[in-house]
Write a protein that holds these residues in place. Structure first.
Motif, short mmCIF file in Angstrom:
data_model
loop_
_atom_site.label_atom_id
_atom_site.label_comp_id
_atom_site.label_asym_id
_atom_site.label_seq_id
_atom_site.Cartn_x
_atom_site.Cartn_y
_atom_site.Cartn_z
N ALA A 84 1.10 -1.16 -0.04
CA ALA A 84 -0.07 -0.10 0.07
C ALA A 84 0.96 1.37 0.35
O ALA A 84 0.34 2.29 -0.98
CB ALA A 84 -0.71 0.20 1.49
N VAL A 85 1.77 1.40 0.91
CA VAL A 85 3.09 2.26 0.41
C VAL A 85 3.69 2.62 -0.48
O VAL A 85 3.37 3.83 -1.17
CB VAL A 85 4.03 2.58 1.78
CG1 VAL A 85 4.58 3.11 1.69
CG2 VAL A 85 3.69 2.62 3.55
N VAL A 86 3.62 1.51 -0.90
CA VAL A 86 4.67 1.36 -2.35
C VAL A 86 3.67 2.54 -3.29
O VAL A 86 3.57 3.29 -4.04
CB VAL A 86 5.02 0.27 -3.22
CG1 VAL A 86 5.59 0.54 -4.05
CG2 VAL A 86 6.49 0.16 -1.87
N VAL A 87 2.73 2.22 -3.60
CA VAL A 87 1.62 2.38 -4.17
C VAL A 87 1.15 3.77 -3.65
O VAL A 87 1.11 4.18 -4.98
CB VAL A 87 0.04 1.10 -4.59
CG1 VAL A 87 -1.26 1.44 -5.36
CG2 VAL A 87 0.92 -0.15 -4.93
N VAL A 88 0.35 4.62 -2.95
CA VAL A 88 0.81 5.60 -3.00
C VAL A 88 2.06 6.14 -3.38
O VAL A 88 1.98 7.37 -3.81
CB VAL A 88 0.01 5.38 -1.05
CG1 VAL A 88 -0.25 7.17 -0.77
CG2 VAL A 88 -1.05 4.75 -1.11
N ALA A 89 2.90 6.17 -2.64
CA ALA A 89 4.16 7.01 -2.73
C ALA A 89 4.27 6.81 -4.27
O ALA A 89 4.48 8.01 -4.82
CB ALA A 89 5.23 6.19 -1.64
N GLY A 90 4.49 5.68 -5.40
CA GLY A 90 4.67 5.53 -6.62
C GLY A 90 3.65 6.95 -6.94
O GLY A 90 4.00 6.79 -7.95
N SER A 91 2.13 6.70 -6.68
CA SER A 91 1.09 7.19 -7.73
C SER A 91 1.55 9.07 -7.62
O SER A 91 1.69 9.47 -8.03
CB SER A 91 0.07 6.82 -6.94
OG SER A 91 -0.83 5.97 -7.21
N ILE A 92 2.00 9.18 -5.87
CA ILE A 92 1.87 10.50 -5.57
C ILE A 92 3.58 10.85 -6.57
O ILE A 92 3.56 12.29 -6.89
CB ILE A 92 2.39 10.51 -3.99
CG1 ILE A 92 1.09 10.10 -3.44
CG2 ILE A 92 3.00 12.10 -3.95
CD1 ILE A 92 1.17 10.88 -1.93
N TRP A 93 4.76 10.31 -6.71
CA TRP A 93 5.60 10.30 -7.49
C TRP A 93 5.18 10.84 -8.39
O TRP A 93 5.88 11.74 -9.40
CB TRP A 93 6.88 9.28 -7.25
CG TRP A 93 8.07 9.51 -7.58
CD1 TRP A 93 8.87 10.86 -7.55
CD2 TRP A 93 8.67 9.30 -8.94
NE1 TRP A 93 10.26 10.40 -8.27
CE2 TRP A 93 9.64 9.19 -9.41
CE3 TRP A 93 8.21 7.64 -9.44
CZ2 TRP A 93 10.64 8.58 -10.28
CZ3 TRP A 93 9.06 6.88 -10.89
CH2 TRP A 93 10.22 7.86 -10.71
N VAL A 94 4.31 9.92 -8.99
CA VAL A 94 4.88 9.80 -10.68
C VAL A 94 3.36 11.15 -11.17
O VAL A 94 3.77 11.99 -11.94
CB VAL A 94 3.31 8.61 -11.21
CG1 VAL A 94 3.10 8.91 -12.99
CG2 VAL A 94 4.38 7.13 -11.18
N MET A 95 2.30 11.63 -10.24
CA MET A 95 1.37 12.91 -10.41
C MET A 95 2.88 13.96 -10.29
O MET A 95 2.18 14.97 -10.70
CB MET A 95 0.34 12.59 -9.09
CG MET A 95 -1.00 11.73 -9.42
SD MET A 95 -2.37 11.45 -8.84
CE MET A 95 -1.60 11.09 -7.55
N TRP A 96 3.53 13.90 -9.03
CA TRP A 96 4.12 15.07 -8.69
C TRP A 96 5.06 15.23 -10.57
O TRP A 96 4.86 16.35 -10.68
CB TRP A 96 5.87 14.90 -7.74
CG TRP A 96 6.45 16.31 -7.30
CD1 TRP A 96 7.68 16.23 -7.90
CD2 TRP A 96 5.91 17.02 -6.71
NE1 TRP A 96 8.10 17.30 -7.86
CE2 TRP A 96 7.23 17.51 -6.74
CE3 TRP A 96 4.87 17.21 -5.71
CZ2 TRP A 96 7.24 18.89 -5.57
CZ3 TRP A 96 4.87 17.77 -4.51
CH2 TRP A 96 5.76 19.33 -4.53
N PHE A 97 5.26 14.35 -11.25
CA PHE A 97 6.50 14.63 -12.13
C PHE A 97 5.02 15.13 -13.54
O PHE A 97 5.85 15.81 -14.36
CB PHE A 97 6.82 13.93 -12.73
CG PHE A 97 8.14 14.11 -11.53
CD1 PHE A 97 9.19 14.72 -11.40
CD2 PHE A 97 8.54 12.78 -11.19
CE1 PHE A 97 11.01 14.72 -11.18
CE2 PHE A 97 9.77 12.58 -10.20
CZ PHE A 97 10.07 13.69 -10.11
N VAL A 98 3.60 14.38 -13.31
CA VAL A 98 2.98 14.50 -14.37
C VAL A 98 2.53 16.23 -14.15
O VAL A 98 1.87 17.38 -15.40
CB VAL A 98 2.13 13.37 -14.25
CG1 VAL A 98 0.94 14.40 -15.47
CG2 VAL A 98 2.33 12.64 -14.37
N LEU A 99 2.64 16.64 -13.13
CA LEU A 99 1.41 18.11 -12.71
C LEU A 99 2.73 18.94 -13.05
O LEU A 99 2.70 20.48 -12.78
CB LEU A 99 0.50 17.97 -11.65
CG LEU A 99 0.09 16.85 -11.44
CD1 LEU A 99 -1.16 16.86 -10.53
CD2 LEU A 99 -1.60 17.44 -12.53
#
Length: 99
Positions: A84-99
């Motif tokens: 769960a932590v990997v999925v959430v952190a990975g999602s935030i990381w990806v969104m950080w670079f897209v936005l």
């Protein structure tokens, strides 16, 4: 199955868990849409409610306290928490670079 297993006729535990889940969800919805609080306060309350919701789900619906093999369940829960932590952190990381 042993002779010590007791089966309830009506699933009161599940009904209470469902109602509590709904209450936590509606509180989070109200906080997010109508409270007028700061973003930091809203996020803090929603994260707290999410943790409470997860604990409620584990104990009311996923039978965390009903197993004989506590060590296996603990390892499974730690692994699930890691995923769960990997999925959430990975999602935030990806969104950080897209936005």
């Amino acid at each position: 199955m042993g002779a010590n297993h007791h089966h309830e006729t009506f699933p009161w535990k599940h009904i209470v868990g469902f109602i509590l889940s709904l209450v936590l969800t509606f509180i989070a919805l109200w906080v997010a849409l109508s409270s007028g609080w700061t973003i930091k306060a809203i996020l803090g309350v929603i994260v707290t409610l999410a943790v409470l919701q997860a604990a409620l789900q584990l104990f009311m619906f996923m039978h965390m306290t009903e197993s004989d093999s506590g060590r296996v369940q603990t390892i499974n829960m730690l692994y699930s928490f890691f995923i769960a932590v990997v999925v959430v952190a990975g999602s935030i990381w990806v969104m950080w670079f897209v936005l």
